[in-house]
Design a protein around this motif. Structure first.
Motif, short mmCIF file in Angstrom:
data_model
loop_
_atom_site.label_atom_id
_atom_site.label_comp_id
_atom_site.label_asym_id
_atom_site.label_seq_id
_atom_site.Cartn_x
_atom_site.Cartn_y
_atom_site.Cartn_z
N ILE A 17 38.78 34.48 36.26
CA ILE A 17 38.82 34.85 37.67
C ILE A 17 40.23 34.61 38.19
N LEU A 19 42.79 34.75 41.76
CA LEU A 19 43.12 34.96 43.16
C LEU A 19 44.47 35.65 43.19
N ARG A 56 36.09 24.54 38.80
CA ARG A 56 36.18 25.95 38.41
C ARG A 56 37.61 26.28 37.99
N LEU A 58 40.62 28.74 37.28
CA LEU A 58 41.01 30.02 37.84
C LEU A 58 42.50 30.24 37.65
N THR A 84 37.34 39.04 37.26
CA THR A 84 37.05 39.01 38.69
C THR A 84 38.35 38.78 39.46
N VAL A 86 40.13 38.34 43.40
CA VAL A 86 39.94 38.08 44.82
C VAL A 86 41.31 38.17 45.50
N VAL A 132 31.23 39.68 44.86
CA VAL A 132 32.45 39.06 45.38
C VAL A 132 32.46 39.11 46.90
N THR A 239 35.07 31.24 44.71
CA THR A 239 35.21 31.22 43.25
C THR A 239 34.19 30.30 42.59
N THR A 240 33.76 29.28 43.29
CA THR A 240 32.80 28.34 42.68
C THR A 240 31.43 28.97 42.51
#
Length: 242
Positions: A17, A19, A56, A58, A84, A86, A132, A239-240
């Motif tokens: 994932i 960001l 998590r 990331l 994923t 974000v 999401v 995200t968690t």
């Protein structure tokens, strides 16, 4: 797989994932909200940090300005294992009741840009993944934050957003305009991946307060800067659950 030519990462260097803020400086700001962080690569507009938030793992990766550079980031991150995405960005409001410093979770993005059109026809929707989108809305509720939820526009030409464009976008009920989400949503959908976006309002185009018009040395007004931090917390909370 070979090292990615722009991000300078290999398979296994990143987590599943990511960001993805536009501003490389915001990578460090997001990392400062995490429990652990380590810079893994930096080249051009792209800075990559691996981090851990509430257990998590990331990755945080800046995309620069606009859909072309965002598409490069998404293509190369997906090549090395990110599933994923974000987006954590800034945006200009298109409705009078949306204030500087408010936050918007996008339900779709109008394709006022050229990058996504190289991948598919403009009629195909640029929409986030439902999981999401839901995680961002739930993250806001868990942090006792209010967010506007609705469609936005992605545009290529920051200095060519005329009064006519703004009036048309406002009349269509679009909440705000930014420069990356349409490509992020489009590429993620086409690749069978997940993407969403939360953005802090840094100006209101309907009221004539574009970014930079009410600041001195800083890019963002103080209220928007404060809400960038709150948007980061919402994104990390999301995200968690992803």
């Amino acid at each position: 797989m070979a090292t990615q030519p722009h991000l300078l990462v290999d398979d296994g260097d990143v987590h599943d994932i990511a960001l993805i803020p536009g501003d490389p400086g915001r990578v460090d700001r997001i990392a400062s909200h995490c429990d652990e962080s380590e810079t893994i690569a930096q080249n051009r507009e792209y800075k990559l940090v691996n981090a851990v938030y509430d257990g998590r793992e990331l990755t945080i990766c800046s995309t620069g300005i606009g859909c072309p550079s965002a598409a490069i980031a998404l293509e190369e991150l997906s090549n090395v294992g990110v599933e994923t995405f974000v987006r954590v960005g800034t945006t200009g409001a298109l409705q009078r009741d949306i204030e500087i410093g408010d936050m918007i979770v996008a339900t779709g993005a109008a394709k006022n840009e050229g990058t996504s059109k190289r991948y598919e026809d403009v009629e195909y929707p640029a929409v986030p993944d439902y999981e999401v989108l839901s995680a961002l809305v739930d993250g806001a509720e868990e942090n006792d934050e209010d967010v506007h939820v609705g469609p936005i526009a992605s545009d290529d030409a920051y200095y060519a957003e005329t009064d006519e464009y703004v009036e048309n976008w406002e009349a269509a009920g679009l909440l705000s305009v930014e420069m990356e989400a349409a490509a992020v949503f489009t590429l993620a959908r086409r690749k069978g991946l997940r993407a969403g976006a939360i953005c802090t309002v840094d100006g209101n185009l309907v009221k004539g307060t574009q970014k930079g018009t009410d600041t001195e040395d800083d890019e963002l007004p103080e209220k928007a800067k404060n809400n960038v931090a709150r948007a980061i917390d919402i994104a990390l909370e999301a995200t968690t659950n992803l």
